[in-house]
Design a protein around this motif. Structure first.
Motif, mmCIF file in Angstrom:
data_model
loop_
_atom_site.group_PDB
_atom_site.id
_atom_site.type_symbol
_atom_site.label_atom_id
_atom_site.label_comp_id
_atom_site.label_asym_id
_atom_site.label_seq_id
_atom_site.Cartn_x
_atom_site.Cartn_y
_atom_site.Cartn_z
ATOM 1 N N PHE A 49 0.863 -1.173 0.000
ATOM 2 C CA PHE A 49 0.000 0.000 0.000
ATOM 3 C C PHE A 49 0.898 1.219 0.000
ATOM 4 O O PHE A 49 1.982 1.199 0.590
ATOM 5 N N THR A 121 0.303 -2.715 5.083
ATOM 6 C CA THR A 121 -1.131 -2.938 5.310
ATOM 7 C C THR A 121 -1.941 -1.674 5.024
ATOM 8 O O THR A 121 -1.408 -0.561 5.030
ATOM 9 N N ALA A 122 -3.213 -1.886 4.819
ATOM 10 C CA ALA A 122 -4.124 -0.759 4.584
ATOM 11 C C ALA A 122 -4.223 0.107 5.840
ATOM 12 O O ALA A 122 -4.349 1.337 5.750
ATOM 13 N N ASP A 123 -4.162 -0.523 7.014
ATOM 14 C CA ASP A 123 -4.214 0.247 8.260
ATOM 15 C C ASP A 123 -3.010 1.166 8.398
ATOM 16 O O ASP A 123 -3.144 2.315 8.823
ATOM 17 N N THR A 168 -3.988 7.770 -1.207
ATOM 18 C CA THR A 168 -3.662 6.393 -0.830
ATOM 19 C C THR A 168 -3.952 5.458 -1.990
ATOM 20 O O THR A 168 -4.966 5.596 -2.658
#
Length: 169
Positions: A49, A121-123, A168
């Motif tokens: 990401f 990660t997306a987080d 993002t």
């Protein structure tokens, strides 16, 4: 009846009566194709990401940014709370179009430093985006001054004029 071995070898092989050896089979048909074992696909890279954005500066040149890339990478990594190895930057001469969120416009001679932060990660990407969205120009100046000081680099009259909104992917 038990066969008794002969005391001396026979000149020809003996075949038991009624059980002759079969003649070879000759075929002019092509041999079948060899069976190919299907290989497993190459390992696929894990999802990465990224968060990208722009920082606008006055009092710098792209040559200066390129010569001190590690300073800018370290400052962005500090602002985002990530390892510097996940940060890449590029520099372009500013065209006067700062982001339109009510920020001061670039004057001639300004540069735009485009950054990309890669995370696993997306987080983590959401956390990086939130960190950048919360940054002011003063925050960028402080992080850049600290990174320059750690590297023994003089920033001169460099000043952050705008922090672009992150994207993002």
């Amino acid at each position: 009846t038990i066969p008794i071995p002969t005391p001396i070898p026979t000149p020809e092989p003996s075949v038991a009566p009624g059980n002759p050896t079969a003649a070879p089979v000759i075929s002019w048909a092509p041999t079948p194709r060899p069976v190919r074992v299907r290989q497993t696909p190459a390992p696929v890279a894990l999802d990465v990401f990224s968060v990208s954005g722009e920082l606008f500066f006055e009092g710098l040149t792209c040559q200066y940014v390129e010569d001190n890339e590690d300073v800018f990478v370290a400052a962005i990594a500090d602002l985002c709370g990530v390892d510097a190895a996940g940060v890449s930057i590029e520099c372009a001469v500013g065209d006067g179009d700062a982001p339109s969120r009510g920020v001061r416009r670039l004057q001639t001679g300004g540069v735009v430093v485009t950054y990309e932060v890669s995370v696993a990660t997306a987080d983590e990407a959401a956390a990086v985006a939130a960190a950048i969205e919360g940054c002011t120009t003063d925050d960028v100046d402080i992080a850049l001054a600290a990174a320059a000081s750690n590297s023994g680099v003089d920033l001169g009259a460099a000043e952050t004029t705008a922090v672009g909104a992150p994207a993002t992917a």
